[in-house]
Design an enzyme around this catalytic site. Structure first.
Site, short mmCIF file in Angstrom:
data_model
loop_
_atom_site.label_atom_id
_atom_site.label_comp_id
_atom_site.label_asym_id
_atom_site.label_seq_id
_atom_site.Cartn_x
_atom_site.Cartn_y
_atom_site.Cartn_z
N LYS A 100 -3.36 -11.18 5.19
CA LYS A 100 -3.35 -10.05 4.24
C LYS A 100 -2.22 -10.10 3.20
CE LYS A 100 -0.13 -7.05 6.17
NZ LYS A 100 0.47 -5.90 5.57
N ARG B 41 1.22 4.53 -6.02
CA ARG B 41 0.38 4.13 -4.89
C ARG B 41 0.12 5.33 -4.00
NH1 ARG B 41 0.16 0.48 -7.68
NH2 ARG B 41 0.35 -1.76 -7.29
N THR C 281 -7.84 -2.37 -2.52
CA THR C 281 -7.72 -3.47 -3.48
C THR C 281 -9.07 -3.79 -4.12
OG1 THR C 281 -6.53 -5.57 -3.73
CG2 THR C 281 -8.08 -5.44 -1.91
N TYR D 247 -0.21 -4.77 13.23
CA TYR D 247 0.36 -3.47 12.88
C TYR D 247 -0.67 -2.34 12.99
CZ TYR D 247 2.42 -0.04 9.54
OH TYR D 247 2.91 1.09 8.91
N LYS E 164 -11.86 -9.22 0.87
CA LYS E 164 -12.23 -7.86 1.28
C LYS E 164 -13.53 -7.45 0.59
CE LYS E 164 -9.04 -6.99 4.23
NZ LYS E 164 -9.40 -6.93 5.66
N SER F 79 -10.03 -2.49 2.03
CA SER F 79 -8.79 -2.13 1.33
C SER F 79 -9.11 -1.55 -0.05
CB SER F 79 -7.94 -3.39 1.18
OG SER F 79 -6.91 -3.20 0.25
N TYR G 139 -7.08 -12.66 -1.59
CA TYR G 139 -7.07 -11.70 -0.48
C TYR G 139 -8.03 -10.56 -0.80
CZ TYR G 139 -5.79 -7.39 1.84
OH TYR G 139 -5.87 -6.19 2.50
N ARG H 37 5.51 -7.21 -11.35
CA ARG H 37 5.00 -8.26 -10.43
C ARG H 37 3.57 -8.57 -10.85
NH1 ARG H 37 4.63 -7.01 -3.98
NH2 ARG H 37 2.93 -5.64 -4.68
C1 WQD Z 1 3.49 -1.31 -3.61
C2 WQD Z 1 4.31 -1.10 -4.87
C3 WQD Z 1 5.01 -3.13 -5.91
C4 WQD Z 1 7.86 -4.51 -2.94
C5 WQD Z 1 -0.92 -4.57 -1.03
C6 WQD Z 1 -2.36 -5.00 -0.89
C7 WQD Z 1 -3.11 -3.98 -0.08
C8 WQD Z 1 -2.43 -3.82 1.23
C9 WQD Z 1 -1.00 -3.33 1.00
C10 WQD Z 1 -2.97 -5.15 3.13
C11 WQD Z 1 3.93 -2.07 -5.99
C12 WQD Z 1 6.21 -2.31 -5.46
C13 WQD Z 1 6.89 -3.76 -3.59
C14 WQD Z 1 9.17 -4.61 -3.50
C15 WQD Z 1 8.49 -3.20 -5.32
N1 WQD Z 1 -2.44 -5.05 1.93
N2 WQD Z 1 7.22 -3.11 -4.76
N3 WQD Z 1 9.43 -3.94 -4.66
O1 WQD Z 1 0.59 -4.31 -3.63
O2 WQD Z 1 0.03 -1.82 -3.46
O3 WQD Z 1 -0.90 -3.40 -1.78
O4 WQD Z 1 -0.33 -4.35 0.22
O5 WQD Z 1 -3.55 -4.38 3.80
O6 WQD Z 1 -4.43 -4.41 0.11
O7 WQD Z 1 -2.95 -5.08 -2.17
O8 WQD Z 1 1.52 -2.85 -1.76
O9 WQD Z 1 3.75 -2.49 -0.82
O10 WQD Z 1 3.22 -4.74 -1.89
O11 WQD Z 1 3.53 -2.72 -3.32
O12 WQD Z 1 8.74 -2.61 -6.37
O13 WQD Z 1 10.09 -5.28 -2.96
O14 WQD Z 1 5.68 -1.36 -4.57
O15 WQD Z 1 5.26 -3.75 -7.17
O16 WQD Z 1 4.04 -1.40 -7.23
P1 WQD Z 1 0.33 -3.11 -2.79
P2 WQD Z 1 3.06 -3.26 -1.88
#
Ligand code: WQD
Length: 351
Positions: free
Chosen positions: A86, A232, A128, A12, A155, A126, A151, A296
């Site tokens: 990831k 976020r 993270t 991506y 990083k 990241s 993960y 989550r």
């Molecule tokens: C964002 C928010 C979820 C799905 C992770 C990694 C980061 C990067 C991106 C790789 C959170 C909420 C999500 C859903 C929801 N990874 N959510 N319903 O966890 O901030 O970051 O992915 O590069 O390093 O840590 O991203 O998009 O998973 O979640 O409510 O069906 O959306 O709980 O609050 P995240 P995310």
């Protein structure tokens, strides 16, 4: 024309960065074992730029095969290293697979950078690494915390490996800490292709809206935020991609200094999950079928970037807003619905 090696060029963020590099006059080759991606995005890169880049279908954990790519391409001027697993949840279930894949790959590519004296190296990191920050927005000097997942730990360890490498090797290095990359190239020829049920918010939204998944869940609405859902920093993947081209130019123009530079790549705006959903509904005209569910595990409550350093040092700016992110993500979802069979066929051949 400077030749750049992009690892994970079929993925991506990798594919969007390849487009930006080509549009800025670089020659690009890719190493991607296609374990998590097909060649669909390579076709998309060609449609946008007219250039079919060469992808070496090599597993970076295989040092000899990785080294052979460098022997065949003596003129590599820089490496941008994206290739890594990831998925946060998968990493909790399969920690050794994540440590082996993400760290062995990184060490092998750095061993090649050493042997072939590659002068510039960009590492895909990241936000993270900040864990659950006490203070937001986070700057590059905000404390990093113990990662919430293997993960995230790969990083953090990856950053340390690159920093220690840069102290003993005449190689300019940069760590780019992405916040939440979302959206698709405006041409809609490339975008995100999540494998299986999407864990990330925006692909979950678009797949719910198009009917691939029946309903999506908002993970938690009892957080101490303005509407109870997590905050976020969503940033368009094209803004992330262009930052890589600028980071490379920053390194190429730099004298050989050992200091490893770190930059936050975020929009600088905090957006809640419910606000993101509302933005999607506005630009798509679709009502989303979602339910409010429990938190989550491992989720950070709120994080967004102070991106001043990247803006000033890299001469970077954020061009796309939340509506652009949602609009391009939705248009991409509509597009791949047409090409579903082609994508399946390409992945079947490769995996
Ligand atoms: C964002 C928010 C979820 C799905 C992770 C990694 C980061 C990067 C991106 C790789 C959170 C909420 C999500 C859903 C929801 N990874 N959510 N319903 O966890 O901030 O970051 O992915 O590069 O390093 O840590 O991203 O998009 O998973 O979640 O409510 O069906 O959306 O709980 O609050 P995240 P995310």
């Amino acid at each position: 024309m400077k030749k750049i090696l992009v690892t994970g060029g079929c993925g991506y963020i990798g594919a969007h960065t390849v487009v930006d590099l080509l549009e800025n006059g670089y020659e690009v080759i890719s190493i991607d074992d296609n374990s998590r991606s097909g060649t669909y995005l390579l076709d998309g890169i060609e449609k946008i730029t007219g250039t079919k880049i060469k992808n070496y279908n090599v597993d970076l954990k295989n040092f000899d095969e990785t080294r052979a790519v460098f022997q065949e391409n003596e003129d590599i001027q820089g490496i941008i290293h994206f290739a890594a697993y990831k998925a946060v949840g998968e990493s909790v279930a399969e920690p050794l697979m994540y440590y082996e894949n993400n760290l062995f790959s990184l060490v092998n590519i750095l061993k090649c950078a050493k042997e072939f004296n590659i002068p510039n190296f960009v590492f895909s990191s990241s936000c993270t690494v900040y864990g659950n920050p006490d203070k937001i927005p986070v700057t590059e000097s905000s404390p990093t915390k113990k990662a919430e997942s293997p993960y995230g730990a790969t990083k953090q360890m990856g950053e340390t490996i690159v920093e220690d490498f840069s102290k003993v090797q005449a190689c300019n290095t940069i760590l780019l800490r992405y916040f939440n990359p979302v959206g698709a190239h405006p041409s809609i020829h490339i975008g995100e292709l999540p494998l299986g049920r999407p864990q990330n918010l925006v692909p979950a939204i678009t797949q719910c809206a198009i009917g691939k998944i029946q309903e999506m869940t908002v993970h938690g609405t009892d957080y101490p935020t303005r509407d109870g859902s997590c905050i976020r920093d969503y940033i368009h993947v094209c803004d992330i991609a262009h930052a890589h081209t600028l980071a490379l130019e920053f390194l190429i123009n730099k004298k050989n200094e050992s200091a490893c530079e770190v930059f936050n790549l975020g929009s600088g705006n905090g957006v809640t999950v419910l606000e993101a959903i509302a933005a999607f509904e506005k630009v798509s005209g679709r009502k989303l079928n979602y339910r409010l569910g429990p938190r989550r595990p491992g989720d950070v409550v709120a994080i967004y970037a102070n991106n001043d350093l990247a803006k000033s040092a890299l001469n970077w700016d954020v061009k796309y807003d939340l509506d652009d992110m949602m609009r391009t993500a939705w248009e991409w979802e509509l597009k791949i619905k047409e090409d579903e069979e082609l994508i399946k066929a390409q992945n079947a051949v490769l995996n």
